[in-house]
Motif scaffolding. Sequence first.
Motif, PDB file in Angstrom:
ATOM      1  N   GLU A   1       3.823   7.678  -7.017  1.00 27.79           N
ATOM      2  CA  GLU A   1       3.465   6.271  -7.184  1.00 27.79           C
ATOM      3  C   GLU A   1       2.895   5.695  -5.893  1.00 27.79           C
ATOM      4  N   LYS A   2       3.428   6.111  -4.762  1.00 28.94           N
ATOM      5  CA  LYS A   2       2.902   5.618  -3.491  1.00 28.94           C
ATOM      6  C   LYS A   2       1.475   6.106  -3.282  1.00 28.94           C
ATOM      7  N   GLU A   3       1.200   7.324  -3.694  1.00 29.49           N
ATOM      8  CA  GLU A   3      -0.157   7.845  -3.578  1.00 29.49           C
ATOM      9  C   GLU A   3      -1.128   7.022  -4.415  1.00 29.49           C
ATOM     10  N   ASP A   4      -0.676   6.605  -5.609  1.00 31.32           N
ATOM     11  CA  ASP A   4      -1.527   5.748  -6.448  1.00 31.32           C
ATOM     12  C   ASP A   4      -1.796   4.402  -5.770  1.00 31.32           C
ATOM     13  N   LYS A   5      -0.765   3.846  -5.137  1.00 32.55           N
ATOM     14  CA  LYS A   5      -0.943   2.558  -4.464  1.00 32.55           C
ATOM     15  C   LYS A   5      -1.865   2.696  -3.244  1.00 32.55           C
ATOM     16  N   LEU A   6      -1.745   3.810  -2.544  1.00 28.95           N
ATOM     17  CA  LEU A   6      -2.635   4.041  -1.406  1.00 28.95           C
ATOM     18  C   LEU A   6      -4.089   4.148  -1.861  1.00 28.95           C
ATOM     19  N   ASN A   7      -4.311   4.780  -3.010  1.00 30.88           N
ATOM     20  CA  ASN A   7      -5.669   4.884  -3.542  1.00 30.88           C
ATOM     21  C   ASN A   7      -6.213   3.511  -3.930  1.00 30.88           C
ATOM     22  N   LEU A   8      -5.358   2.675  -4.499  1.00 24.59           N
ATOM     23  CA  LEU A   8      -5.794   1.318  -4.854  1.00 24.59           C
ATOM     24  C   LEU A   8      -6.154   0.520  -3.609  1.00 24.59           C
ATOM     25  N   LEU A   9      -5.303   0.617  -2.588  1.00 25.44           N
ATOM     26  CA  LEU A   9      -5.572  -0.122  -1.348  1.00 25.44           C
ATOM     27  C   LEU A   9      -6.804   0.404  -0.627  1.00 25.44           C
ATOM     28  N   GLU A  10      -7.062   1.693  -0.762  1.00 30.64           N
ATOM     29  CA  GLU A  10      -8.243   2.270  -0.126  1.00 30.64           C
ATOM     30  C   GLU A  10      -9.534   1.710  -0.732  1.00 30.64           C
ATOM     31  N   LYS A  11      -9.509   1.441  -2.026  1.00 32.79           N
ATOM     32  CA  LYS A  11     -10.693   0.911  -2.699  1.00 32.79           C
ATOM     33  C   LYS A  11     -10.829  -0.597  -2.539  1.00 32.79           C
ATOM     34  N   ALA A  12      -9.762  -1.264  -2.105  1.00 30.25           N
ATOM     35  CA  ALA A  12      -9.804  -2.719  -1.959  1.00 30.25           C
ATOM     36  C   ALA A  12     -10.575  -3.105  -0.706  1.00 30.25           C
ATOM     37  N   ASP A  13     -11.286  -4.229  -0.790  1.00 31.02           N
ATOM     38  CA  ASP A  13     -12.040  -4.733   0.364  1.00 31.02           C
ATOM     39  C   ASP A  13     -11.211  -5.695   1.205  1.00 31.02           C
ATOM     40  N   CYS A  14     -10.408  -6.511   0.547  1.00 32.90           N
ATOM     41  CA  CYS A  14      -9.592  -7.515   1.245  1.00 32.90           C
ATOM     42  C   CYS A  14      -8.186  -7.493   0.662  1.00 32.90           C
ATOM     43  N   VAL A  15      -7.191  -7.576   1.527  1.00 36.14           N
ATOM     44  CA  VAL A  15      -5.799  -7.537   1.112  1.00 36.14           C
ATOM     45  C   VAL A  15      -5.048  -8.679   1.777  1.00 36.14           C
ATOM     46  N   SER A  16      -4.239  -9.383   0.998  1.00 41.83           N
ATOM     47  CA  SER A  16      -3.364 -10.435   1.525  1.00 41.83           C
ATOM     48  C   SER A  16      -1.920  -9.944   1.478  1.00 41.83           C
ATOM     49  N   LEU A  17      -1.141 -10.329   2.464  1.00 38.18           N
ATOM     50  CA  LEU A  17       0.258  -9.923   2.548  1.00 38.18           C
ATOM     51  C   LEU A  17       1.172 -11.138   2.494  1.00 38.18           C
ATOM     52  N   THR A  18       2.363 -10.930   2.001  1.00 34.76           N
ATOM     53  CA  THR A  18       3.437 -11.915   2.125  1.00 34.76           C
ATOM     54  C   THR A  18       4.646 -11.187   2.690  1.00 34.76           C
ATOM     55  N   GLY A  19       5.390 -11.835   3.563  1.00 33.81           N
ATOM     56  CA  GLY A  19       6.530 -11.186   4.199  1.00 33.81           C
ATOM     57  C   GLY A  19       7.654 -12.151   4.488  1.00 33.81           C
ATOM     58  N   ASP A  20       8.864 -11.623   4.541  1.00 35.24           N
ATOM     59  CA  ASP A  20      10.034 -12.450   4.838  1.00 35.24           C
ATOM     60  C   ASP A  20      11.199 -11.530   5.178  1.00 35.24           C
ATOM     61  N   HIS A  21      12.332 -12.123   5.582  1.00 39.67           N
ATOM     62  CA  HIS A  21      13.541 -11.382   5.911  1.00 39.67           C
ATOM     63  C   HIS A  21      14.649 -11.725   4.918  1.00 39.67           C
ATOM     64  N   TRP A  22      15.564 -10.760   4.747  1.00 35.40           N
ATOM     65  CA  TRP A  22      16.654 -10.921   3.787  1.00 35.40           C
ATOM     66  C   TRP A  22      17.898 -10.241   4.333  1.00 35.40           C
ATOM     67  N   THR A  23      19.063 -10.833   4.073  1.00 37.94           N
ATOM     68  CA  THR A  23      20.334 -10.268   4.501  1.00 37.94           C
ATOM     69  C   THR A  23      21.120  -9.803   3.286  1.00 37.94           C
ATOM     70  N   SER A  24      21.548  -8.546   3.277  1.00 37.96           N
ATOM     71  CA  SER A  24      22.247  -7.966   2.141  1.00 37.96           C
ATOM     72  C   SER A  24      23.731  -8.310   2.178  1.00 37.96           C
ATOM     73  N   VAL A  25      24.479  -7.855   1.153  1.00 35.76           N
ATOM     74  CA  VAL A  25      25.919  -8.119   1.083  1.00 35.76           C
ATOM     75  C   VAL A  25      26.670  -7.394   2.197  1.00 35.76           C
ATOM     76  N   SER A  26      26.069  -6.342   2.734  1.00 36.69           N
ATOM     77  CA  SER A  26      26.693  -5.627   3.846  1.00 36.69           C
ATOM     78  C   SER A  26      26.274  -6.191   5.198  1.00 36.69           C
ATOM     79  N   ASN A  27      25.640  -7.378   5.181  1.00 37.86           N
ATOM     80  CA  ASN A  27      25.204  -8.074   6.392  1.00 37.86           C
ATOM     81  C   ASN A  27      24.142  -7.283   7.154  1.00 37.86           C
ATOM     82  N   SER A  28      23.316  -6.567   6.407  1.00 42.79           N
ATOM     83  CA  SER A  28      22.197  -5.842   7.009  1.00 42.79           C
ATOM     84  C   SER A  28      20.923  -6.644   6.799  1.00 42.79           C
ATOM     85  N   ASN A  29      20.063  -6.627   7.801  1.00 36.59           N
ATOM     86  CA  ASN A  29      18.812  -7.365   7.734  1.00 36.59           C
ATOM     87  C   ASN A  29      17.682  -6.470   7.258  1.00 36.59           C
ATOM     88  N   TYR A  30      16.923  -6.961   6.268  1.00 35.31           N
ATOM     89  CA  TYR A  30      15.793  -6.214   5.723  1.00 35.31           C
ATOM     90  C   TYR A  30      14.524  -7.055   5.834  1.00 35.31           C
TER      91      TYR A  30
END
Length: 589
Positions: free
Chosen positions: A153-182
């Motif tokens: 599945e990651k290979e499929d996503k890489l192929n899609l991104l390779e054909k894309a001309d412009c890509v937008s990202l969204t990002g944020d942080h999250w803390t799990s129940v074990s108090n780990s930061n993601y």
Amino acid sequence: MNEEADETALLGPVDGKFSFKKRKDGSVDKSMVVCKLCNKEFAYHRSTSSLKYHLNAKHVGVSVDVRLTPSTSTHTQPTLHQMTGFRTRVTKSTSEKITNGLAHWIALDCRPLGVVEDKGLQNVLQIASSDPTYELSCRKTVTKRVQQLYDNEKEDKLNLLEKADCVSLTGDHWTSVSNSNYFGVTAHFIDVKWRLHSFALTIQKRTTRHFAENVAGDFESVAEAWEITQKITTIGTDSARTMIAAMRQLTFQHMPCVAHVLQRTITVCLADSGFTATLARCRKIVGHFKHSPSNTEELHKEQTQLEQDQEPLIQDVSTRWNSTLFMISRLLKNQEAVKVTLAKQKHKLTMLTTAEWDRLQRLETLLKPCRYVTELLGGETYVSCSVVLPALRHLTHTMEVSDDDPAYVVRFKGDFIKDLSQRQDTLNHGWPRVATALGPRFKDLKCLPRGERGGVWTSIEALLRIEPNRATPEPTEEPARKRSLLLFNSDSESEDEEGPNGALARYRAEPTISETDCPLQWWSTHEGAHPQLSVLARKYLGTPATSVPCERLFSLAGNIVQKKRAALSSENVNKLVCLSVWLKEKYNK
């Protein structure tokens, strides 16, 4: 031996499934036996091998204990197929398909890998396959299949991104129940067939502090890992100071989350408005029922008598969007049931007056458009950046003061418009304006003051002069015919000859479409007529208006990293979360 012979004579050979033949004079002939299931006769000389073969061949499913020894059998050794008593067995290819399907199920529905050790699941598969000998693959095997599925599945996503001309990202942080930061990142773009893609890239565990340089480095590492550094146009985050500072260190455009801005305005206005005391009483009333199962049961009885649905009251949470609206809406819906229930109970609550119930009704009317705008801007399956300005304009229009508004409503509306306008100054206005103009639904720009509309078209004209035509796909024969028809009455035969002014003039002359129509479908059919503008449209319309996609990613991660699975490694969390998002995207197509 005598006891065994007596028992055989009493029950008959093979656990009583055969009986000895009786002679005409009524005596028993122990040299002949008769099958009780089909009345077929067999010679019997103390060996049951032939009798068991008969049961396995003619009476499938009859349990037979086959125990052959060289001294008691003159027949060939029975096969495993005969020993089980079933004619069908799960083949190797079918077993592989079941194992792959099991890995797919675990990844799609966020199931723990431990399900492969469940006896109940194995029993279900044995029944479904009609093979009681089937055994589930071990945890190690299923883990390998999940890894293979992730790699594919990651290979499929890489192929899609390779054909894309412009890509937008969204990002944020999250803390799990074990108090780990993601740290989570999602990608958004429009492909050459004008399909909008929105999927997760990664959710990685982070041990460093949320300093601006660390956050900026996280975005850069994700972009490099997916080989999209040169394709990123915008990065969407919330309006936290760390995020804003991190975006200043990057070369990409920053898109602050419009939904976060709106919710901050609502929170501030509710705290400073005339609804504060009324909302405080509402929270106490809701808490009275939420903290007591017996009180809730009495409320349900009253709801039943009033022919209403048995639904619990909702407590608002300061960090949960629109939760205050949900609380007062549910309270107003069950107003009579709440009044009757509280009248029968002993409590120290201060009941709401008629005027306060009226205030709640007005507050619900004020907050409903905010919920509509939040949900509209938070969509992932449609173009959202082009509706930012129309949505905010609609919201501002609903907050205009009318003559019949009481003083506390006038105060709330005034504070709302003032606070929202101040927060809008921090937004990236240039990008949504261009996206709105390139969307065929609102390209008339009526959501902007007249004096600002010309500047938008001037900026698009400048972009047309700067942006190369490299991203324009090769036109096919059918779009070329469509373009020739559209340009039948034009004085110019090509967009290159007429220049940016002519291209914009022809686009602005196009009629606007309905608000319910899809702008991507419109561009799919009009791309041949506006090749240069289509490049800009694909770039600007693919940008999300909010960071809601990341919030949804963290909600999914919360279903995986639970108390019983808090020890999952960062690699497995990333693998399972991304796989679930990717596979669900396939099912939703």
